[in-house]
Scaffold this active site. Sequence first.
Site, mmCIF file in Angstrom:
data_model
loop_
_atom_site.group_PDB
_atom_site.id
_atom_site.type_symbol
_atom_site.label_atom_id
_atom_site.label_comp_id
_atom_site.label_asym_id
_atom_site.label_seq_id
_atom_site.Cartn_x
_atom_site.Cartn_y
_atom_site.Cartn_z
ATOM 1 N N SER A 1 0.850 -1.151 0.219
ATOM 2 C CA SER A 1 -0.002 0.140 0.133
ATOM 3 C C SER A 1 0.957 1.255 0.015
ATOM 4 O O SER A 1 1.881 1.011 0.622
ATOM 5 C CB SER A 1 -0.937 -0.186 1.191
ATOM 6 O OG SER A 1 -1.615 1.364 1.311
ATOM 7 N N TYR B 1 -2.779 -0.512 10.336
ATOM 8 C CA TYR B 1 -2.385 -0.664 9.030
ATOM 9 C C TYR B 1 -1.189 -0.215 8.590
ATOM 10 O O TYR B 1 -0.525 -1.130 7.854
ATOM 11 C CB TYR B 1 -3.419 -0.358 8.296
ATOM 12 C CG TYR B 1 -3.832 -0.548 6.777
ATOM 13 C CD1 TYR B 1 -4.149 -1.898 6.194
ATOM 14 C CD2 TYR B 1 -3.182 0.323 5.923
ATOM 15 C CE1 TYR B 1 -4.250 -2.186 5.144
ATOM 16 C CE2 TYR B 1 -3.111 -0.004 4.383
ATOM 17 C CZ TYR B 1 -3.757 -1.217 3.973
ATOM 18 O OH TYR B 1 -3.952 -1.579 2.665
#
Length: 257
Positions: free
Chosen positions: A149, A162
């Site tokens: 990501s 995250y």
Amino acid sequence: MQLPTTPSFNLTGKRALVTGASSGIGLGCAVALAEAGADVTLAARSSDKLQAVVTLMADKGLKSNALKLDVTDVASVRHLFENLSNADVFDIVVNSAGMAKHTPALETEPNDFDDVTDINLRASYFLMQAAAKKLIHANKVGSLINVSSQMGHVGGPDRAVYCATKHAVEGYTKAMAIEWGKHGIRINTICPTFVRTALSAATFADADKSQWIMSKIHLGRVAEVEDIMGATVFLASDAAAMITGTSLLIDGGWTAE
């Protein structure tokens, strides 16, 4: 004088495993690899969804099969790779399985922390380890790809856990690239920005979150699954033969600031 030859993007004769392949980015990666000629195994926890995808792909003449697999079960992942014959080894492994539980850092609960790190970090680490071990045992080269990501390169509100997992994925990918390069095994990450999928629908439905996202993406639009597909084929193919230990950011300029 002889002109150079462009390396091939064709994956005919290659076997690929894609985890998290029943929907979203994983599904897009699986379709892209199959369209490039690979024989693709689609893995996820839902066998019904996987079989539906296999049927749709077969209708388009694409080679694929379904494999019910929970990547957090390290013993099962190891069993899968250890029991592959050398002829059936996966030349390409794309890990798209992942999870997000977004909360302010002050409100993170241990169970949520464990759930996210278990799949985003622990499972992905041991999947790549198992894939590399099998390639080395079979004396084959290969391309391993983590769907990471942009949040593996920056921070974001409500995303401490995250971000922690994705920064860790970026770190271990670099370390593995150093160790496995001598075996001809390449390992890289793809780092998308926010992608329009069923899982992200709730985020885009929130006006404040949507405004924040659009303020960061300088190309002026949210990413689509199709934006990830070409990058997957590129990193899997001979066109990326000299690329390992790096990140391919597909973020519309988010991390350029």
